[in-house]
Each structure stands twice: as C-alpha cells, then as structure tokens.
Design a protein around this motif. Structure first.
Motif, PDB file in Angstrom:
ATOM      1  N   GLY A 143     -12.213  65.040  39.546  1.00 23.13           N
ATOM      2  CA  GLY A 143     -11.857  64.582  41.067  1.00 23.13           C
ATOM      3  C   GLY A 143     -13.230  64.696  41.917  1.00 23.13           C
ATOM      4  O   GLY A 143     -13.335  64.519  42.780  1.00 23.13           O
ATOM      5  N   SER A 153     -14.295  67.377  42.846  1.00 31.29           N
ATOM      6  CA  SER A 153     -13.895  68.322  44.020  1.00 31.29           C
ATOM      7  C   SER A 153     -14.810  69.491  44.091  1.00 31.29           C
ATOM      8  O   SER A 153     -14.783  70.054  45.290  1.00 31.29           O
ATOM      9  N   TRP A 174     -15.608  68.656  47.574  1.00 29.87           N
ATOM     10  CA  TRP A 174     -14.523  69.143  48.607  1.00 29.87           C
ATOM     11  C   TRP A 174     -14.160  70.723  48.695  1.00 29.87           C
ATOM     12  O   TRP A 174     -13.898  71.105  49.883  1.00 29.87           O
ATOM     13  N   LEU A 175     -14.263  71.262  47.817  1.00 31.94           N
ATOM     14  CA  LEU A 175     -14.086  72.807  48.019  1.00 31.94           C
ATOM     15  C   LEU A 175     -14.789  73.393  48.878  1.00 31.94           C
ATOM     16  O   LEU A 175     -14.130  74.466  49.721  1.00 31.94           O
TER      17      LEU A 175
END
Length: 402
Positions: A23, A25, A28-29
C-alpha cells in the motif's frame, strides 16, 4: 510522469513513489507516528453524519456521530473521502459509465457521508462527475461482494462478453486507458463495461498463474480484505465458474447458450484465420498520446517530455480459447471519486453563493481539485497539501465559544 502529456503544463508534472511495503504505507506511517506523538485522539467506529451549526449564520460548532455530539474548539475539517460505495450517488452523478453496479478497489466505507453533510449546510458541490477507475476488474471475495481486483490473464486466451453474450471490445483496449478513461475522437470518456459483463477464458489462463497476481501493492481487496489466493480457490468460493462445455458455462452464468457458443466459436475461427474482423485484435496498436522522456546526462531526473512521437504497442495476440472453460463477472473498478464540497485556495468550504462557510474546511479527495482527468499520484499530493492548509487555517481561528 504526466498521465495526459498532451495537456498544457504536463511537462511540469513529476510523481514520486515511496516504496517498501504494502500500500506504499511507508509514506503513511510517519504521519501516524507524528499523530501519536502529538496525542491526537482517533475515534474509530464513530461515523459522523451531521454538522452541528448555526442555522442562520452557518457557523460550524461540531459534528454529530451516532449518539455523540463532538464539540469543535475552533472548526471542522472534512476529510471524508468519496462515494464510490454509494449506489444512489453513483447513479446520480455517473450515468455515462453504463455500469449500474461497478466494483470497487477503494474503501468500502466511502459512502458519501461528507456529501450529505455538506448539502445540509448549503455547501456548493463540484467535480461530482470525476472518477478514478482501474479499468476492468473481477470479484475477489464472493459472488455477492463488490470488492474487486485487477485481472491479469497472462496467457491471453480470453475475451470479454456483454449482457447479450457478445464481445464488446478489443481486449487490449483497457491497457490504453488512463485511470479508466480512453481517448476517443479527441475526448476521454470512461471505458464502457456493460452490466453484467463476463470474462470467458480457457484452460491455459487458468493453469498459468493466479488471476489477481499482477498488482500486490494497492486496492482494498489486497491490503485489507485478501480473498482466495489460487484460481481453484476462486472456483471453490463461487467467484469463478468452471464448465466442460460452453453451453454448460452459459447456463451457469445465466446467459443464452447459443449466444455464448456462437461468440466463442466465431472468435476461435478468426484466431484460426489470423484476423480479428470484429475488433482488430492481433494488429499493431498506435497511440500518439504516450510521452517519451529524455533524461539529462548523469542524472535520473526527467528533464523533457514529448508527445510528438507515435508509439507502437506490442500487438495483442489472438489465442484460441480451449476447454475446460471458465467465466467470471467483470465490471469497471472504481478507485475513488473526486467530487465533494467546493473549496477555495485556503481549503475553506464555500456555499452556493461563493461565500465562506465559517469554521468549515475540507481536504483530500473530498472536493478534490481534479475536475475530470486525474493524474496518478495526485490525490496523495493533494491530501497532504490541502490537509496542511486546512489545519493551519483552522488553528489560527479563535475558539467559537470564547
């Protein structure tokens, strides 16, 4: 890189990916870590459905979520996503897709709550017909689920049939689409996928590799709802239908046996002749809308783009379909919608008169700047930038109850 290089300003577009884990991510993290460090409270299972506001001035005081009335100290920022999982809104704003029941690749929780909240306070809406699609997809979980994945039938022994049991496109066409939009006569309509449509294929495609094994980094069905992991598991789940004859296959998917048999027989006969008289499959595909990029010496940065060169894509081969036969329902896959409350450059939500609604902001794809033609990577960039603008603007306000 620019998804529509023929448009003015496209040579300024660059898209960067943060690679690493499912994803993407990796991007995002750090945001999640920062929110945790700042003590941001995230309230799960708390669906906001109403704005609380002064009915005369429209000044916003908070939100209603279930039985909770949540007070805003300074204002409300609507980062509500889209409505790709609300059939009524899809039918209202996307009559041209010819697909009453599209599948989704995005979040099943994007059901248009933000749209209704904005309408009730008198916000103007924009870009409601803008959609980012992922071309033709198949169900990944069950015969009743709309969760979908990207099909990858690498052996090419397949065709798409419409609700009358007939082929409706050259099967290569979907790879030319930009987020579901395909250039036609100077405009970019969405790829037409009638409802219901099916992919019909033979034993070679079934035996070669997993149908949904092409993309493993995006889509709700891959990240949050992984389904069957083999083609046989798809058959066992009822998503994929198997039959020894075309007549049996037609009955299992609710089609006329004569129509399906005639369609596949005609396709196979054209394969034997080496010429697709219906859609030109097997011939070279020309597309002068692809870009060519030149890189400066000694650097990986792209310096110039050009769409003057006509690219010749590899011809999509004519491969016969041989039994046993398989079929799966397919539809246009929706990544997300872009429409929502209209906002100004400060991410303030506007009413139908163009006036700012006090203490109400929006961010991300809810009310995106993309009017119709979406460039890949743009929603993430917009979410970061408009979220920052909205947050800074809201933080500068005085508390409404002071």
């Amino acid at each position: 890189a620019p998804e529509f290089p023929g448009l003015p300003g496209s040579d300024k577009i660059k898209t960067y990916y943060v690679d690493g884990i499912c994803g993407f991510s990796s991007l995002w993290l750090p945001f999640m870590d920062t929110a945790a460090e700042l003590g941001v409270e995230i309230m799960y299972e708390t669906r906001a459905t109403e704005l609380i506001f002064d009915t005369t001035t429209k000044e916003v005081f908070g939100v209603l979520a279930g039985d909770k009335r949540i007070k805003a100290s300074k204002g409300v920022i609507m980062a509500c996503g889209g409505f790709e999982n609300d059939p009524d809104l899809l039918q209202n704003y996307f009559p041209g897709i010819g697909c009453p029941n599209p599948f989704y690749n995005g979040s099943p929780y994007n059901v248009g709550d933000g749209i209704r909240m904005a309408q009730k306070i008198g916000a103007d809406l924009w870009h409601m017909n803008s959609i980012a699609a992922s071309a033709i997809c198949g169900r990944t979980l069950s015969p009743d689920s709309r969760s979908a994945g990207f099909l990858n039938l690498s052996s090419k022994d397949y065709i798409y049939i419409n609700n009358e049991g007939e082929r409706f496109m050259c099967e290569e066409t979907k790879s030319l689409a930009r987020h579901g939009k395909l250039k036609d006569k100077g405009i970019w309509p969405l790829l037409t996928v009638p409802t219901p449509s099916h992919v019909i294929f033979g034993s070679a495609a079934f035996n070669e590799k997993f149908l949904f094994g092409s993309i493993d980094y995006m889509g709700w069905s891959i990240i949050a709802e992984p389904g069957p992991a083999t083609n046989q598991a798809l058959v066992d789940a009822g998503v994929l239908v198997k039959a020894d004859t075309l007549a049996e296959l037609a009955r299992k998917i609710g089609h006329n046996a004569d129509a399906i048999t005639a369609t596949v027989d005609r396709y196979n006969s054209m394969v034997a002749q080496g010429k697709d008289e219906d859609f030109g499959r097997g011939e070279s595909v020309y597309d002068n809308y692809f870009f060519s990029a030149e890189k400066a010496s000694g650097t990986s940065d792209v310096t110039t783009y050009s769409n003057t060169k006509t690219e010749v894509l590899k011809a999509f081969p004519l491969v016969p379909i041989e039994g046993p036969f398989y079929a799966m329902e397919v539809a246009l896959g929706l990544l997300n919608t872009q429409g929502g409350a209209k906002r100004n450059g400060e991410s303030q939500v506007l009413d139908t008169d163009g006036s700012v609604i006090p203490r109400l902001y929006s961010a991300g794809e809810f009310g995106s700047i993309y009017a119709y033609m979406y460039n890949g990577g743009g929603n993430i960039s917009e979410a970061v930038s408009t979220g920052r603008i909205a947050g800074i603007g809201c933080a500068k306000l005085d508390p409404w109850d002071a």
